[in-house]
Scaffold this motif. Structure first.
Motif, PDB file in Angstrom:
ATOM      1  N   MET A   1       0.824  -1.291  -0.018  1.00 40.99           N
ATOM      2  CA  MET A   1       0.045   0.066   0.105  1.00 40.99           C
ATOM      3  C   MET A   1       0.874   1.150   0.103  1.00 40.99           C
ATOM      4  N   LYS A   2       0.530   2.415  -0.863  1.00 42.89           N
ATOM      5  CA  LYS A   2       1.174   3.461  -0.796  1.00 42.89           C
ATOM      6  C   LYS A   2       0.251   4.688  -0.435  1.00 42.89           C
ATOM      7  N   VAL A   3       0.591   5.701   0.166  1.00 42.66           N
ATOM      8  CA  VAL A   3      -0.366   6.891   0.464  1.00 42.66           C
ATOM      9  C   VAL A   3      -0.040   7.726  -0.735  1.00 42.66           C
ATOM     10  N   VAL A   4      -1.216   8.017  -1.583  1.00 41.27           N
ATOM     11  CA  VAL A   4      -1.283   9.100  -2.618  1.00 41.27           C
ATOM     12  C   VAL A   4      -2.004  10.049  -2.290  1.00 41.27           C
ATOM     13  N   PHE A   5      -2.096  10.888  -3.349  1.00 36.49           N
ATOM     14  CA  PHE A   5      -2.970  12.254  -3.421  1.00 36.49           C
ATOM     15  C   PHE A   5      -3.760  12.391  -4.380  1.00 36.49           C
ATOM     16  N   ARG A   6      -4.765  13.355  -4.291  1.00 32.71           N
ATOM     17  CA  ARG A   6      -5.611  13.540  -5.737  1.00 32.71           C
ATOM     18  C   ARG A   6      -6.121  15.064  -5.440  1.00 32.71           C
ATOM     19  N   GLY A   7      -5.952  15.630  -6.408  1.00 30.12           N
ATOM     20  CA  GLY A   7      -6.582  17.263  -6.195  1.00 30.12           C
ATOM     21  C   GLY A   7      -7.868  17.329  -6.763  1.00 30.12           C
ATOM     22  N   VAL A   8      -9.013  17.829  -6.030  1.00 33.01           N
ATOM     23  CA  VAL A   8     -10.207  18.069  -6.733  1.00 33.01           C
ATOM     24  C   VAL A   8     -10.746  19.186  -6.174  1.00 33.01           C
ATOM     25  N   ALA A  54      -1.989  19.505  -5.111  1.00 36.46           N
ATOM     26  CA  ALA A  54      -2.847  21.015  -4.708  1.00 36.46           C
ATOM     27  C   ALA A  54      -2.845  21.710  -6.081  1.00 36.46           C
ATOM     28  N   HIS A  55      -1.833  21.486  -6.799  1.00 36.68           N
ATOM     29  CA  HIS A  55      -1.903  22.317  -8.337  1.00 36.68           C
ATOM     30  C   HIS A  55      -2.942  21.916  -9.001  1.00 36.68           C
ATOM     31  N   TYR A  56      -3.331  20.586  -8.883  1.00 37.68           N
ATOM     32  CA  TYR A  56      -4.590  19.835  -9.689  1.00 37.68           C
ATOM     33  C   TYR A  56      -5.712  20.499  -9.110  1.00 37.68           C
ATOM     34  N   ALA A  57      -5.725  20.284  -7.756  1.00 41.27           N
ATOM     35  CA  ALA A  57      -7.087  20.795  -7.091  1.00 41.27           C
ATOM     36  C   ALA A  57      -7.388  22.133  -7.451  1.00 41.27           C
ATOM     37  N   ILE A  58      -6.379  23.064  -7.518  1.00 41.54           N
ATOM     38  CA  ILE A  58      -6.602  24.399  -7.990  1.00 41.54           C
ATOM     39  C   ILE A  58      -7.197  24.516  -9.152  1.00 41.54           C
ATOM     40  N   CYS A  59      -6.617  23.826 -10.075  1.00 50.45           N
ATOM     41  CA  CYS A  59      -7.315  23.865 -11.480  1.00 50.45           C
ATOM     42  C   CYS A  59      -8.699  23.190 -11.492  1.00 50.45           C
ATOM     43  N   ALA A  69      -9.471  21.039  -2.878  1.00 51.41           N
ATOM     44  CA  ALA A  69      -9.140  20.063  -1.903  1.00 51.41           C
ATOM     45  C   ALA A  69      -8.141  19.168  -2.472  1.00 51.41           C
ATOM     46  N   VAL A  70      -7.336  18.494  -1.348  1.00 49.27           N
ATOM     47  CA  VAL A  70      -6.468  17.691  -1.640  1.00 49.27           C
ATOM     48  C   VAL A  70      -6.919  16.439  -0.895  1.00 49.27           C
ATOM     49  N   LEU A  71      -6.948  15.304  -1.607  1.00 48.26           N
ATOM     50  CA  LEU A  71      -7.594  14.076  -0.772  1.00 48.26           C
ATOM     51  C   LEU A  71      -6.258  13.268  -0.699  1.00 48.26           C
ATOM     52  N   ALA A 162      -9.271  10.572   2.897  1.00 49.63           N
ATOM     53  CA  ALA A 162      -9.509  11.325   3.883  1.00 49.63           C
ATOM     54  C   ALA A 162      -9.130  12.960   3.327  1.00 49.63           C
ATOM     55  N   LEU A 163      -9.515  13.797   3.820  1.00 44.71           N
ATOM     56  CA  LEU A 163      -9.066  15.283   3.255  1.00 44.71           C
ATOM     57  C   LEU A 163      -7.727  15.438   4.124  1.00 44.71           C
ATOM     58  N   TYR A 164      -7.007  15.966   2.856  1.00 47.02           N
ATOM     59  CA  TYR A 164      -5.440  16.094   3.328  1.00 47.02           C
ATOM     60  C   TYR A 164      -5.333  17.826   3.583  1.00 47.02           C
ATOM     61  N   ALA A 165      -6.027  18.544   2.589  1.00 50.10           N
ATOM     62  CA  ALA A 165      -6.009  20.002   2.790  1.00 50.10           C
ATOM     63  C   ALA A 165      -7.026  20.699   1.887  1.00 50.10           C
ATOM     64  N   ILE A 166      -7.415  21.863   2.261  1.00 53.32           N
ATOM     65  CA  ILE A 166      -8.321  22.697   1.684  1.00 53.32           C
ATOM     66  C   ILE A 166      -7.773  24.127   1.271  1.00 53.32           C
ATOM     67  N   LEU A 167      -7.757  24.531   0.129  1.00 54.17           N
ATOM     68  CA  LEU A 167      -7.259  25.787  -0.301  1.00 54.17           C
ATOM     69  C   LEU A 167      -8.422  26.714  -0.702  1.00 54.17           C
ATOM     70  N   ASP A 168      -8.476  27.994  -0.064  1.00 51.24           N
ATOM     71  CA  ASP A 168      -9.502  28.779  -0.631  1.00 51.24           C
ATOM     72  C   ASP A 168      -8.966  29.662  -1.659  1.00 51.24           C
ATOM     73  N   LEU A 169      -9.438  29.768  -2.626  1.00 47.24           N
ATOM     74  CA  LEU A 169      -8.690  30.319  -3.738  1.00 47.24           C
ATOM     75  C   LEU A 169      -8.750  31.815  -3.633  1.00 47.24           C
ATOM     76  N   GLN A 170      -9.964  32.239  -2.857  1.00 46.60           N
ATOM     77  CA  GLN A 170     -10.029  33.764  -2.545  1.00 46.60           C
ATOM     78  C   GLN A 170      -8.688  34.360  -1.737  1.00 46.60           C
ATOM     79  N   SER A 171      -8.181  33.345  -0.872  1.00 49.04           N
ATOM     80  CA  SER A 171      -7.141  33.949  -0.195  1.00 49.04           C
ATOM     81  C   SER A 171      -5.900  34.040  -0.817  1.00 49.04           C
ATOM     82  N   PHE A 172      -5.754  33.809  -2.293  1.00 50.94           N
ATOM     83  CA  PHE A 172      -4.680  33.905  -3.080  1.00 50.94           C
ATOM     84  C   PHE A 172      -4.731  35.012  -3.962  1.00 50.94           C
ATOM     85  N   GLU A 173      -5.958  35.792  -3.936  1.00 55.67           N
ATOM     86  CA  GLU A 173      -6.197  36.877  -4.706  1.00 55.67           C
ATOM     87  C   GLU A 173      -5.513  38.238  -4.250  1.00 55.67           C
TER      88      GLU A 173
END
Length: 173
Positions: A1-8, A54-59, A69-71, A162-173
């Motif tokens: 098993m590996k721990v992996v991530f997905r951005g959505v 995280a880059h994929y999640a932002i897209c 969100a990064v899962l 599980a949820l790894y991180a949430i990124l609020d795009l408004q905070s980047f503006e």
């Protein structure tokens, strides 16, 4: 098993966590006309690096006007086909197409398709080729810092989403 991530996008992340399964795969067309290419066929595309996820999640989030969100999840990798620098994407595509079609068939098909149609079709052929050989997806080491994982049978390979991180795009503006 590996721990992996997905951005959505955040909305999808919450649905996935609740269901503990993915209902959408990578070949996606978004409202704004953007699309996620699935060069290895339809499946759940994951990465080893949370920053890349995280880059994929932002897209994804930008196309749906949502938070990113990064899962994080566990992935069973024992039945994944391994690609590396010696045998990569082009070699796999060549072998998959050669095993399933004559050269003459391929030339005729390619002449009739747009580049995007060809890319999607050959991705589907790679997917079918690997599934026929008993593989559940691909593990593709791009560099020591980044490995892509494509999971064709996500219900039997992915657990503990599980949820790894949430990124609020408004905070980047």
């Amino acid at each position: 098993m590996k721990v992996v991530f997905r951005g959505v996008e955040h909305g999808e992340a919450m649905l996935v966590i609740d269901a503990q399964r993915y209902s959408r795969e990578e070949r996606r067309h978004f409202i704004n006309g953007a699309s996620a290419k699935a060069v290895f066929g339809s499946g759940v595309y994951l990465v080893s690096n949370p920053e890349v996820a995280a880059h994929y999640a932002i897209c994804h989030a930008e196309t749906t006007w949502d938070k990113a969100a990064v899962l994080q999840q566990k992935l069973l990798v024992s039945r994944l086909f391994v690609l590396d620098r010696q045998y990569g994407e082009n070699e796999l595509r060549r072998d998959a197409l050669a095993a399933r079609h004559t050269n003459q068939e391929l030339v005729g098909l390619q002449e009739k398709m747009t580049y995007q149609e060809w890319l999607e079709w050959t991705g589907g052929e790679v997917r079918s080729f690997l599934l026929d050989k008993g593989y559940q997806g691909i593990q593709y080491e791009i560099s020591p810092e980044l490995t892509y994982y494509i999971c064709y049978q996500s219900d039997s390979c992915i657990t503990d989403i599980a949820l790894y991180a949430i990124l609020d795009l408004q905070s980047f503006e």
